[in-house]
Motif scaffolding. Sequence first.
Motif, PDB file in Angstrom:
ATOM      1  N   GLY A 395     -54.981  -6.032  19.599  1.00 24.98           N
ATOM      2  CA  GLY A 395     -53.866  -5.464  18.918  1.00 24.98           C
ATOM      3  C   GLY A 395     -53.859  -3.859  19.061  1.00 24.98           C
ATOM      4  O   GLY A 395     -54.556  -3.257  19.605  1.00 24.98           O
ATOM      5  N   HIS A 397     -53.141  -0.278  16.860  1.00 27.86           N
ATOM      6  CA  HIS A 397     -52.986   0.481  15.482  1.00 27.86           C
ATOM      7  C   HIS A 397     -51.758   1.108  15.271  1.00 27.86           C
ATOM      8  O   HIS A 397     -50.938   1.447  16.243  1.00 27.86           O
ATOM      9  CB  HIS A 397     -53.871   1.751  15.150  1.00 27.86           C
ATOM     10  CG  HIS A 397     -54.145   2.077  14.152  1.00 27.86           C
ATOM     11  ND1 HIS A 397     -53.358   3.113  13.387  1.00 27.86           N
ATOM     12  CD2 HIS A 397     -55.035   1.789  12.947  1.00 27.86           C
ATOM     13  CE1 HIS A 397     -53.511   3.307  12.349  1.00 27.86           C
ATOM     14  NE2 HIS A 397     -54.562   2.625  12.021  1.00 27.86           N
ATOM     15  N   PRO A 398     -51.129   1.030  14.225  1.00 31.23           N
ATOM     16  CA  PRO A 398     -49.634   1.157  13.987  1.00 31.23           C
ATOM     17  C   PRO A 398     -49.454   3.015  14.625  1.00 31.23           C
ATOM     18  O   PRO A 398     -48.325   3.185  14.764  1.00 31.23           O
ATOM     19  CB  PRO A 398     -49.340   1.123  12.778  1.00 31.23           C
ATOM     20  CG  PRO A 398     -50.303   0.054  12.141  1.00 31.23           C
ATOM     21  CD  PRO A 398     -51.474   0.189  13.178  1.00 31.23           C
ATOM     22  N   HIS A 401     -47.931   2.864  17.944  1.00 28.49           N
ATOM     23  CA  HIS A 401     -46.803   1.916  18.428  1.00 28.49           C
ATOM     24  C   HIS A 401     -45.854   2.698  19.085  1.00 28.49           C
ATOM     25  O   HIS A 401     -45.343   2.159  20.026  1.00 28.49           O
ATOM     26  CB  HIS A 401     -46.243   1.508  17.110  1.00 28.49           C
ATOM     27  CG  HIS A 401     -47.156   0.056  16.704  1.00 28.49           C
ATOM     28  ND1 HIS A 401     -46.554  -0.754  15.614  1.00 28.49           N
ATOM     29  CD2 HIS A 401     -48.313  -0.365  17.122  1.00 28.49           C
ATOM     30  CE1 HIS A 401     -47.849  -1.613  15.577  1.00 28.49           C
ATOM     31  NE2 HIS A 401     -48.608  -1.202  16.177  1.00 28.49           N
ATOM     32  N   GLU A 440     -45.023  -5.250  17.355  1.00 30.85           N
ATOM     33  CA  GLU A 440     -45.555  -5.376  15.922  1.00 30.85           C
ATOM     34  C   GLU A 440     -46.897  -5.590  16.171  1.00 30.85           C
ATOM     35  O   GLU A 440     -47.283  -6.784  16.907  1.00 30.85           O
ATOM     36  CB  GLU A 440     -44.698  -6.559  15.300  1.00 30.85           C
ATOM     37  CG  GLU A 440     -43.546  -6.241  14.605  1.00 30.85           C
ATOM     38  CD  GLU A 440     -42.766  -7.440  14.206  1.00 30.85           C
ATOM     39  OE1 GLU A 440     -43.482  -8.252  13.529  1.00 30.85           O
ATOM     40  OE2 GLU A 440     -41.561  -7.263  14.293  1.00 30.85           O
ATOM     41  N   SER A 441     -47.706  -5.042  15.575  1.00 29.93           N
ATOM     42  CA  SER A 441     -49.116  -5.102  15.684  1.00 29.93           C
ATOM     43  C   SER A 441     -50.081  -4.501  14.733  1.00 29.93           C
ATOM     44  O   SER A 441     -49.739  -3.744  14.267  1.00 29.93           O
ATOM     45  CB  SER A 441     -49.623  -4.674  17.245  1.00 29.93           C
ATOM     46  OG  SER A 441     -51.000  -4.868  17.487  1.00 29.93           O
ATOM     47  N   THR A 442     -50.997  -5.247  14.393  1.00 30.92           N
ATOM     48  CA  THR A 442     -52.270  -4.728  13.574  1.00 30.92           C
ATOM     49  C   THR A 442     -53.531  -4.874  14.475  1.00 30.92           C
ATOM     50  O   THR A 442     -53.708  -5.717  15.419  1.00 30.92           O
ATOM     51  CB  THR A 442     -52.536  -5.260  12.344  1.00 30.92           C
ATOM     52  OG1 THR A 442     -52.681  -6.563  12.419  1.00 30.92           O
ATOM     53  CG2 THR A 442     -51.144  -5.080  11.398  1.00 30.92           C
ATOM     54  N   GLY A 445     -55.288  -7.798  15.346  1.00 31.48           N
ATOM     55  CA  GLY A 445     -54.434  -9.102  15.025  1.00 31.48           C
ATOM     56  C   GLY A 445     -53.451  -9.296  15.885  1.00 31.48           C
ATOM     57  O   GLY A 445     -52.489 -10.282  15.604  1.00 31.48           O
TER      58      GLY A 445
END
Lengths: 465, 148
Positions: A395, A397-398, A401, A440-442, A445
């Motif tokens: 994943g 981190h926002p 992005h 879209e990602s965490t 995750g």
Amino acid sequence: MFRPRLNLLGKFALLSFFCILALSLALGFVSSSLLTGNMLAWEWQGTAELVRYQVRAYSLERLFTEGELRGNPQRYRESLSSLLSLPEVVRVKVWDREGGVIWSDDARLIGRRFPQNRELQEALAGGVSVQLKDLGKSEHVFERERFAKLAEVYVPILSETQPREVIGILEVYKRPVRLFGMIQRTQTVIWTASLAGGLLLYLSLFWIIRIAYRTQLRLEGRLKEQAAELQQRNATLESFIQTLSHDLKASVVATHGLVGMLLETSGDRLDAEGSQLLHRLQKNAEYQARLFTDLLDLSRVGSEPFTLETVEVSWLLGEVVEASRAELGASAPRVTVEAPLPTLYGDPRALREIFRHLVTNAIKFNGQRPDPQIRIAAIDRGAWVEFSVQDNGIGIHPDYHAKIFEPFHRLSEVEADGTGVGLTIVKRLVERTGGRVSVESTPHGGATFCFTLPKVWPVKAEAHA
Amino acid sequence: MPWHRGVTILLVEDNPDHADLTLRALREGNLLNELFWVKNGEEALDFLHRRGPYGNGASAPRPGLVLLDIKLPKVDGLEVLRRIKGDQELRSIPVVMLTTSEEDHEVTESYKTGANSFVSKPVRFSEFVEKIKALKLYWVVTNRLPDG
């Protein structure tokens, strides 16, 4: 793209011509009719006052009251001589209150009654009324006169004792030559002035608009020149980057090869530290070569035109997945492709690039999970298709992005191959088709990359600067 | 192995280091035949047509294989390829294109023009040797077949 603005100027010229013409006509009509009306009213009022003054001065009330005058035309003529001598008055007629002609120049009319006469009725109600007559050919007795008009002015004569009572009507026939001459001259002036004014207004407006239009054309031309120049510079820069990257890469490849040869031929004569240094040198050269390869790839994305054909996405995707697996040799992830996948009319090479980078990314960043998975799906959105490539890896981190789509931006925490142009290439290619890419990602995750592509790609796909 | 001898290779490469590496790769691949190295496209054409400094036929034998770098000074690699494939006498000589970067349109253009194979120079020397070895097996063998 650039429509000739002569249209605009032409439209303006036509529209303003009619507007100003209408304005001039309206102005001319209103002012001339207003002035004419006022002049006429003033004239009749003057005539009426003159007649009444004469009536009082010569005590002509008796024309209506005293019976002895009746039947004596000569006496009437004598009494009315003062009126007949007024300027432009050609004839006088005397009416009683019942609409009967008491006296007239035309003896045949005397004693006859015309109660239906509208002007007469108006005069009997107390107002001065006028009937303008154009003389017909037969009665055109004044051939040489310019104005074949006759005004019959009905002047009510009021009783001296009871000012509201009309005791009779004096009808004065006038040939208002001077008045109509004046009116005509005035109208000529008014019409000339309003039309000339309109023309002047039109010309000056046209002149201003033409200046503005020319300025606009000049600015547009300059803008186009600048755009072309900018494009030229961009192309030069791009080709400079390509040449430079190519030569640098060739040089670094040679370095790598030469170090390899050195290691091969003389490696056994070096001590541990020496050969380690050489290996590090080689590793650096390898990294540089990859950097230049990426730079070449990146600059090519913007400069190569699309070649459009019908592309079966499922087939293309199968190829890409196989190639990525073979290339990376990683513990093969489970790739799920959700049917149905669409058929696009696009550039297969570009599409392959997009999927290749996303799938490679997904495989690379699986975080050494025991069960790496990639899920690829497509949603039909009318003229567009929305693709998604989902992994269950480490994943992002926002905070990063937005940055991951910038060239050479690698997340420092990640130890992975590549220099970081893959997502930039994806973004450029997708945007060249008019589409959008997002993530879209965490952290931990997994990540889902979504991008939209038109079902029919634009023929002229401009590269984004 | 009898086909080692007799096949002359013409290497057209402007970068001396790359030429050296190619030479070594050929040697590693047991393919060190008679090798001629020219530095640009013009020289390559002179060599092939036996003119200019190569006027004497003995100094410029007809090569059995041309290794041609795609980016060359003076006459570009693709142009040299076009001239070779457009020449009645030379067109049968197999040509292998060498390139540093694998640009799709260059590959396509090369094959369209009649290149017989395409080798992108990898960063790792060992990979290059592998590719050259693979070439040797294919080209030299097939080239020899008609002679029996």
